[in-house]
Design an enzyme around this catalytic site. Structure first.
Site, PDB file in Angstrom:
ATOM      1  N   GLY A  23      49.543  12.186  34.533  1.00 35.70           N
ATOM      2  CA  GLY A  23      49.578  13.403  33.723  1.00 35.70           C
ATOM      3  C   GLY A  23      50.823  14.233  33.941  1.00 35.70           C
ATOM      4  O   GLY A  23      50.737  15.435  34.200  1.00 35.70           O
ATOM      5  N   SER A  25      53.448  14.822  31.782  1.00 32.88           N
ATOM      6  CA  SER A  25      54.215  15.246  30.609  1.00 32.88           C
ATOM      7  C   SER A  25      54.518  16.736  30.626  1.00 32.88           C
ATOM      8  O   SER A  25      55.474  17.187  29.985  1.00 32.88           O
ATOM      9  CB  SER A  25      53.472  14.885  29.318  1.00 32.88           C
ATOM     10  OG  SER A  25      52.239  15.570  29.243  1.00 32.88           O
ATOM     11  N   SER A  26      53.722  17.506  31.365  1.00 31.95           N
ATOM     12  CA  SER A  26      53.912  18.960  31.398  1.00 31.95           C
ATOM     13  C   SER A  26      53.164  19.537  32.594  1.00 31.95           C
ATOM     14  O   SER A  26      52.489  18.819  33.332  1.00 31.95           O
ATOM     15  CB  SER A  26      53.392  19.608  30.103  1.00 31.95           C
ATOM     16  OG  SER A  26      51.996  19.388  29.975  1.00 31.95           O
ATOM     17  N   TYR A 164      33.811  21.041  30.934  1.00 26.99           N
ATOM     18  CA  TYR A 164      34.981  20.939  31.809  1.00 26.99           C
ATOM     19  C   TYR A 164      34.580  21.146  33.268  1.00 26.99           C
ATOM     20  O   TYR A 164      34.958  20.363  34.150  1.00 26.99           O
ATOM     21  CB  TYR A 164      36.015  21.973  31.388  1.00 26.99           C
ATOM     22  CG  TYR A 164      37.253  22.005  32.254  1.00 26.99           C
ATOM     23  CD1 TYR A 164      38.232  21.031  32.115  1.00 26.99           C
ATOM     24  CD2 TYR A 164      37.445  23.009  33.197  1.00 26.99           C
ATOM     25  CE1 TYR A 164      39.380  21.056  32.905  1.00 26.99           C
ATOM     26  CE2 TYR A 164      38.573  23.040  33.992  1.00 26.99           C
ATOM     27  CZ  TYR A 164      39.539  22.065  33.837  1.00 26.99           C
ATOM     28  OH  TYR A 164      40.669  22.091  34.634  1.00 26.99           O
TER      29      TYR A 164
END
Length: 292
Positions: A23, A25-26, A164
């Site tokens: 993860g 990408s940002s 979540y």
């Protein structure tokens, strides 16, 4: 196979230790990948869609570090296996893994579909297990460490974050149970619990916060929750991804990293309120005020 069987203290420059981070990408993943490379780790930065790696490449170039950028979809066992096998083939070792990939979700049980909830669990829980299961044999060989970025939402359930928080609770319970077992074979297991991280909430929950939110009988409560939570991200109180990533790097380098690591004093106090709350009344009183 590792030429050095123990991962302690600083990285050895002559034989760089290898870390795989998901993860990237940002956000925290991107910041952690760049920080790990700057600290001397051979860093494999993975992301589901490599066409979204421009920001990662720019951050690495600006920092003057090199990253090994690879595709990895945590929800696909085939993708995970291919990425891990490739790392071992090319680098010969895997000393640490940081499970960072995840996705936010805002909703409540009556309004969410079961498919929505399963998707949240697939990415945030089963994705973590897919990666962890694939890398554990290699971490055992190096007496390495498994670090998972969870959330304060993995300790305290929060309004309109049921799915979540359920996924993050599941991750924390799984890792808390796994930790003593993995330790018998030399693998350290830790979870990192950030609170509000700048841009993460707004960009990652799949809701246009500028639009009117219609949630049926829950509309008023949801709007109050969004107003309250958005202020954390707009008033400067949210920490930066780079600040949160510092806790990941500390976990990589510590001789004996703690199992549970919060990234700010606020997160420590927030998590502490749950761990001392035997009957649940303190937490319910706190979070109820967010929607009342």
């Amino acid at each position: 196979m590792c030429t050095h069987t123990n991962l302690k203290g600083s990285v050895m420059a002559t034989t760089p230790h290898t870390v795989l981070i998901t993860g990237t990408s940002s956000g925290i993943g991107l910041a952690a990948a760049v920080a790990a490379a700057r600290a001397g780790w051979r860093t494999v930065a993975t992301l589901r869609d490599t066409t979204r790696a421009d920001a990662l490449r720019k951050a690495a170039a600006d920092a003057g570090v090199e990253l090994d950028i690879r595709q990895l979809d945590v929800t696909s066992e085939t993708s995970v296996a291919a990425a891990v096998d490739g790392v071992i083939a090319d680098h010969g070792r895997l000393d640490a893994v940081v499970n960072n990939a995840g996705a936010g979700h805002l909703g409540t049980l009556e309004n969410d579909s079961m498919e929505d909830i399963r998707k949240v669990m697939e990415v945030n829980f089963f994705g973590v297990l897919n990666v962890s299961k694939a890398v554990l044999p290699h971490l055992r060989a190096c007496e390495g460490r498994l670090i998972t970025v969870t959330s304060v939402g993995g300790v305290i359930g929060q309004p309109f974050n049921e799915a979540y928080c359920a996924a993050k609770f599941a991750v924390e319970g799984y890792m808390e149970s796994l930790a003593p077992v993995a330790r018998t074979l030399g693998v350290s297991v830790s979870v990192v619990e950030p609170g509000a991280v700048a841009t993460e909430f707004v960009n990652n929950i799949g809701v246009d916060l500028g639009a009117a939110v219609e949630a049926g009988q829950y509309t008023d409560a949801l709007r109050r929750y969004i107003d309250r939570t958005s202020r954390q991200f707009l008033d400067g109180s949210a920490q930066t991804p780079a600040s949160a990533a510092e806790a990941v790097i500390e976990a990589l380098h510590a001789d004996r990293p703690a199992f549970r690591i919060q990234t700010t004093d606020w997160a420590r106090a927030f998590v502490g309120s749950k761990l001392a709350d035997l009957d649940g009344s303190a937490v319910q009183g706190l979070t109820a005020a967010w929607v009342a």
